[in-house]
Design a protein around this motif. Structure first.
Motif, PDB file in Angstrom:
ATOM      1  N   PHE A 256      72.067 -40.113 -52.708  1.00  0.00           N
ATOM      2  CA  PHE A 256      70.739 -39.964 -53.283  1.00  0.00           C
ATOM      3  C   PHE A 256      69.922 -39.055 -52.373  1.00  0.00           C
ATOM      4  CE2 PHE A 256      71.145 -43.964 -51.022  1.00  0.00           C
ATOM      5  CZ  PHE A 256      70.144 -43.888 -50.067  1.00  0.00           C
ATOM      6  N   LYS A 257      68.844 -38.548 -52.881  1.00  0.00           N
ATOM      7  CA  LYS A 257      68.075 -37.523 -52.169  1.00  0.00           C
ATOM      8  C   LYS A 257      67.474 -38.027 -50.864  1.00  0.00           C
ATOM      9  CE  LYS A 257      66.860 -34.836 -56.295  1.00  0.00           C
ATOM     10  NZ  LYS A 257      65.749 -34.296 -57.110  1.00  0.00           N
TER      11      LYS A 257
ATOM     12  N   LYS B 291      68.624 -40.177 -48.799  1.00  0.00           N
ATOM     13  CA  LYS B 291      69.620 -40.818 -47.952  1.00  0.00           C
ATOM     14  C   LYS B 291      69.359 -40.524 -46.465  1.00  0.00           C
ATOM     15  CE  LYS B 291      74.572 -40.850 -46.930  1.00  0.00           C
ATOM     16  NZ  LYS B 291      75.909 -40.343 -47.322  1.00  0.00           N
ATOM     17  N   GLY B 292      69.054 -39.268 -46.144  1.00  0.00           N
ATOM     18  CA  GLY B 292      68.780 -38.903 -44.753  1.00  0.00           C
ATOM     19  C   GLY B 292      67.592 -39.645 -44.189  1.00  0.00           C
ATOM     20  N   MET B 293      66.544 -39.804 -45.015  1.00  0.00           N
ATOM     21  CA  MET B 293      65.361 -40.529 -44.561  1.00  0.00           C
ATOM     22  C   MET B 293      65.680 -42.008 -44.321  1.00  0.00           C
ATOM     23  SD  MET B 293      61.664 -40.918 -46.446  1.00  0.00           S
ATOM     24  CE  MET B 293      61.405 -39.139 -46.403  1.00  0.00           C
ATOM     25  N   MET B 294      66.499 -42.577 -45.193  1.00  0.00           N
ATOM     26  CA  MET B 294      66.874 -43.981 -45.029  1.00  0.00           C
ATOM     27  C   MET B 294      67.679 -44.185 -43.746  1.00  0.00           C
ATOM     28  SD  MET B 294      65.558 -45.796 -47.388  1.00  0.00           S
ATOM     29  CE  MET B 294      66.513 -47.287 -47.134  1.00  0.00           C
ATOM     30  N   GLU B 295      68.582 -43.265 -43.453  1.00  0.00           N
ATOM     31  CA  GLU B 295      69.352 -43.363 -42.216  1.00  0.00           C
ATOM     32  C   GLU B 295      68.444 -43.243 -41.000  1.00  0.00           C
ATOM     33  OE1 GLU B 295      72.301 -40.340 -42.507  1.00  0.00           O
ATOM     34  OE2 GLU B 295      73.637 -41.537 -43.779  1.00  0.00           O
ATOM     35  N   TYR B 296      67.444 -42.370 -41.108  1.00  0.00           N
ATOM     36  CA  TYR B 296      66.490 -42.216 -40.006  1.00  0.00           C
ATOM     37  C   TYR B 296      65.660 -43.476 -39.821  1.00  0.00           C
ATOM     38  CZ  TYR B 296      62.585 -40.402 -37.286  1.00  0.00           C
ATOM     39  OH  TYR B 296      61.635 -40.217 -36.329  1.00  0.00           O
ATOM     40  N   LEU B 297      65.223 -44.084 -40.921  1.00  0.00           N
ATOM     41  CA  LEU B 297      64.429 -45.313 -40.841  1.00  0.00           C
ATOM     42  C   LEU B 297      65.242 -46.471 -40.266  1.00  0.00           C
ATOM     43  CD1 LEU B 297      62.531 -45.187 -44.265  1.00  0.00           C
ATOM     44  CD2 LEU B 297      61.579 -44.789 -41.997  1.00  0.00           C
ATOM     45  N   SER B 298      66.560 -46.433 -40.473  1.00  0.00           N
ATOM     46  CA  SER B 298      67.419 -47.509 -39.973  1.00  0.00           C
ATOM     47  C   SER B 298      67.502 -47.529 -38.457  1.00  0.00           C
ATOM     48  CB  SER B 298      68.826 -47.372 -40.557  1.00  0.00           C
ATOM     49  OG  SER B 298      68.793 -47.430 -41.964  1.00  0.00           O
ATOM     50  N   THR B 299      67.190 -46.412 -37.819  1.00  0.00           N
ATOM     51  CA  THR B 299      67.279 -46.332 -36.357  1.00  0.00           C
ATOM     52  C   THR B 299      65.912 -46.452 -35.672  1.00  0.00           C
ATOM     53  OG1 THR B 299      67.108 -43.904 -36.418  1.00  0.00           O
ATOM     54  CG2 THR B 299      69.323 -44.865 -36.521  1.00  0.00           C
ATOM     55  N   ILE B 300      64.870 -46.674 -36.445  1.00  0.00           N
ATOM     56  CA  ILE B 300      63.522 -46.753 -35.868  1.00  0.00           C
ATOM     57  C   ILE B 300      63.374 -47.859 -34.822  1.00  0.00           C
ATOM     58  CG2 ILE B 300      61.166 -47.485 -36.462  1.00  0.00           C
ATOM     59  CD1 ILE B 300      61.138 -45.551 -38.696  1.00  0.00           C
ATOM     60  N   PRO B 301      63.969 -49.066 -35.030  1.00  0.00           N
ATOM     61  CA  PRO B 301      63.777 -50.128 -34.030  1.00  0.00           C
ATOM     62  C   PRO B 301      64.177 -49.764 -32.610  1.00  0.00           C
ATOM     63  CG  PRO B 301      64.662 -51.053 -36.046  1.00  0.00           C
ATOM     64  CD  PRO B 301      64.657 -49.566 -36.230  1.00  0.00           C
ATOM     65  N   ILE B 302      65.104 -48.813 -32.433  1.00  0.00           N
ATOM     66  CA  ILE B 302      65.489 -48.451 -31.070  1.00  0.00           C
ATOM     67  C   ILE B 302      64.651 -47.291 -30.535  1.00  0.00           C
ATOM     68  CG2 ILE B 302      67.839 -49.269 -31.372  1.00  0.00           C
ATOM     69  CD1 ILE B 302      68.753 -46.424 -31.709  1.00  0.00           C
ATOM     70  N   MET B 303      63.828 -46.691 -31.388  1.00  0.00           N
ATOM     71  CA  MET B 303      62.971 -45.596 -30.946  1.00  0.00           C
ATOM     72  C   MET B 303      61.531 -46.034 -30.711  1.00  0.00           C
ATOM     73  SD  MET B 303      64.369 -42.336 -33.152  1.00  0.00           S
ATOM     74  CE  MET B 303      64.211 -43.129 -34.755  1.00  0.00           C
TER      75      MET B 303
END
Length: 263
Positions: free
Chosen positions: A92-93, A95-107
């Motif tokens: 889906f369009k 997808k990249g944003m969702m992957e980025y949001l998934s790593t926010i807790p470590i940033m």
């Protein structure tokens, strides 16, 4: 005979090793010091190790940290692995944003995460204790497993799964027999890292911890007000020895498997 030229990289490596391992060596050394003060060497003793295993509060805090780390990394392993597999197969369009949001807790800085968790648990009326610790630790540990598994999935040949499906295997059978064995090293690596991060956490645990529960990092942190005793040095030494033995067993087993494959 040619003389070896001095390389600046050698000095840099020596400085890095000294800065990294000298504090560890000092902790181990002073765990055997016959003095409560770490200002000088007074003699060899095992008294602090005896005191360590007789300290019920410290042992209880250690067990709390181990249980918390194991539960958190187990949940993080399951959620992170399933999330990485699902994300790798999604198209889906955003997808990249969702992957980025998934790593926010470590940033995001831990102090911000801690305040968010505290406000959220207070809002829903959830009592602070082991449950809130598990939820908070699982949340910030998931990205470590997610990133490890996601990177491993990139290198997997999808034709293996397609071949299994062509031979009549169901989707669950393909996952258990093909996908999971291939990503298992990544899952294990991410889980170990998640356990280490959970075991080491202080900031988030301070904000979501209950009044009657104490983890090892919090126990050590609170003792800073009265001074850290050599019992803490002894505990660090014991943990270090356990980690070294675990690494030796791991390298022995992996080296043995590699030798069997070469034969």
């Amino acid at each position: 005979m040619k003389k070896r030229k001095f390389k600046p990289s050698t000095l840099y490596l020596a400085a890095v090793l000294l800065i990294t391992y000298l504090p560890i060596f000092m902790v181990v050394l002073f765990s055997f010091n016959d003095s409560k003060l770490t200002v000088g060497w007074k003699g060899f003793t095992l008294h602090w190790y005896e005191q360590l295993f007789q300290n019920e509060a410290l042992m209880e805090a250690l067990m709390n940290s181990i249980v918390l780390g194991l539960i958190s990394c187990l949940f993080a392993a399951v959620i992170g692995t399933l999330g990485a597999i699902g994300m790798s197969r999604a198209h889906f369009k955003s997808k990249g944003m969702m992957e980025y949001l998934s790593t926010i807790p470590i940033m995001v800085p831990e102090i911000i995460l801690a305040m968010v968790f505290m406000a959220f648990f207070s809002l829903i009326g959830l009592p602070f204790g082991m449950l809130t610790l598990v939820i908070a630790h699982t949340a910030f540990c998931i990205p470590y497993v997610f990133m490890m598994v996601k990177a491993r999935l990139v290198g997997i040949d999808r034709s293996l799964e397609e071949a299994a499906r062509d031979l009549g295997a169901s989707a669950p059978r393909v996952f258990w027999d093909i996908t999971l064995p291939l990503i298992l090293p990544a899952v294990a690596s991410g889980s170990i890292l998640a356990f280490a991060m959970s075991f080491d956490d202080v900031v988030i645990s301070l904000f979501v911890n209950g009044p009657t529960l104490s983890t090892l990092p919090i126990k050590v942190y609170t003792q800073l007000k009265t001074g850290v005793t050599p019992e803490i040095n002894a505990l660090c030494t014991v943990i270090l020895i356990v980690i070294i033995f675990a690494l030796l067993i791991y390298f022995f087993l992996t080296g043995r498997k590699a030798g069997e494959k070469n034969q």
